[in-house]
Design a protein around this motif. Sequence first.
Motif, PDB file in Angstrom:
ATOM      1  N   VAL A   5       0.755  -1.219   0.105  1.00 37.06           N
ATOM      2  CA  VAL A   5       0.517   0.272   0.074  1.00 37.06           C
ATOM      3  C   VAL A   5       0.492   1.442   0.265  1.00 37.06           C
ATOM      4  N   ASP A   6       0.241   1.875  -0.057  1.00 38.96           N
ATOM      5  CA  ASP A   6       1.727   3.955  -0.412  1.00 38.96           C
ATOM      6  C   ASP A   6       1.198   4.538   1.136  1.00 38.96           C
ATOM      7  N   CYS A   7       2.280   5.403   0.626  1.00 37.01           N
ATOM      8  CA  CYS A   7       2.395   5.421   2.490  1.00 37.01           C
ATOM      9  C   CYS A   7       0.963   5.978   3.266  1.00 37.01           C
ATOM     10  N   CYS A  14      -2.096   2.043  10.152  1.00 34.88           N
ATOM     11  CA  CYS A  14      -1.666   2.072  11.743  1.00 34.88           C
ATOM     12  C   CYS A  14      -2.576   2.786  12.421  1.00 34.88           C
ATOM     13  N   ASP A  15      -2.879   3.854  12.154  1.00 35.56           N
ATOM     14  CA  ASP A  15      -3.917   4.024  13.415  1.00 35.56           C
ATOM     15  C   ASP A  15      -5.281   3.250  13.236  1.00 35.56           C
ATOM     16  N   LYS A  16      -6.035   2.794  12.392  1.00 33.95           N
ATOM     17  CA  LYS A  16      -6.792   2.053  13.088  1.00 33.95           C
ATOM     18  C   LYS A  16      -6.563   0.109  13.824  1.00 33.95           C
ATOM     19  N   GLY A  17      -4.970  -0.002  13.683  1.00 36.66           N
ATOM     20  CA  GLY A  17      -4.784  -0.760  14.208  1.00 36.66           C
ATOM     21  C   GLY A  17      -4.054  -0.140  15.949  1.00 36.66           C
ATOM     22  N   LEU A  28      -1.160  -6.888   8.650  1.00 37.29           N
ATOM     23  CA  LEU A  28       0.635  -6.833   7.476  1.00 37.29           C
ATOM     24  C   LEU A  28       0.592  -6.334   6.662  1.00 37.29           C
ATOM     25  N   ASN A  29      -0.585  -5.592   6.272  1.00 37.13           N
ATOM     26  CA  ASN A  29       0.247  -4.349   4.861  1.00 37.13           C
ATOM     27  C   ASN A  29       1.182  -3.682   5.638  1.00 37.13           C
ATOM     28  N   VAL A  30       0.407  -2.846   6.481  1.00 36.73           N
ATOM     29  CA  VAL A  30       1.549  -2.045   7.721  1.00 36.73           C
ATOM     30  C   VAL A  30       3.380  -2.385   7.356  1.00 36.73           C
ATOM     31  N   ARG A  31       2.936  -3.876   8.661  1.00 37.06           N
ATOM     32  CA  ARG A  31       4.006  -4.292   8.238  1.00 37.06           C
ATOM     33  C   ARG A  31       5.694  -4.398   7.002  1.00 37.06           C
ATOM     34  N   HIS A  39      10.291   6.503   6.724  1.00 39.91           N
ATOM     35  CA  HIS A  39       9.040   7.424   7.108  1.00 39.91           C
ATOM     36  C   HIS A  39       7.545   6.568   7.969  1.00 39.91           C
ATOM     37  N   CYS A  40       6.669   5.533   7.405  1.00 48.11           N
ATOM     38  CA  CYS A  40       6.146   5.090   8.195  1.00 48.11           C
ATOM     39  C   CYS A  40       6.223   4.058   9.618  1.00 48.11           C
ATOM     40  N   SER A  41       7.902   3.639   9.018  1.00 50.19           N
ATOM     41  CA  SER A  41       8.158   2.961  10.492  1.00 50.19           C
ATOM     42  C   SER A  41       8.079   3.452  11.788  1.00 50.19           C
TER      43      SER A  41
END
Length: 87
Positions: A5-7, A14-17, A28-31, A39-41
């Motif tokens: 997925v894009d940033c 990530c927020d949903k998580g 899994l997509n976020v990971r 940056h996203c990490s």
Amino acid sequence: MKLFVDCKKAGHLCDKGQYEDASFFEKLNVRFHNLICKHCSDYSERNAKLTKLLKDPKCRQMPEECKKRIREELERELAKEKAEQKP
């Protein structure tokens, strides 16, 4: 659903998580995204720390009377500053 997925989407997932609303596949997509995007990490890491802090039983909300006092003081200071700026 796409594997990568894009940033913007990764941030949303990530927020949903953080609020425990993300599905296993979304997590899994976020990971996967975080493996390739520093940056996203970093964002995910800060989110995790924030969640942990907010769940800490020592974390308490500011009392309403204190919030009101701060708000009133800020309003007084702003009014004073505004009055000083008028010629």
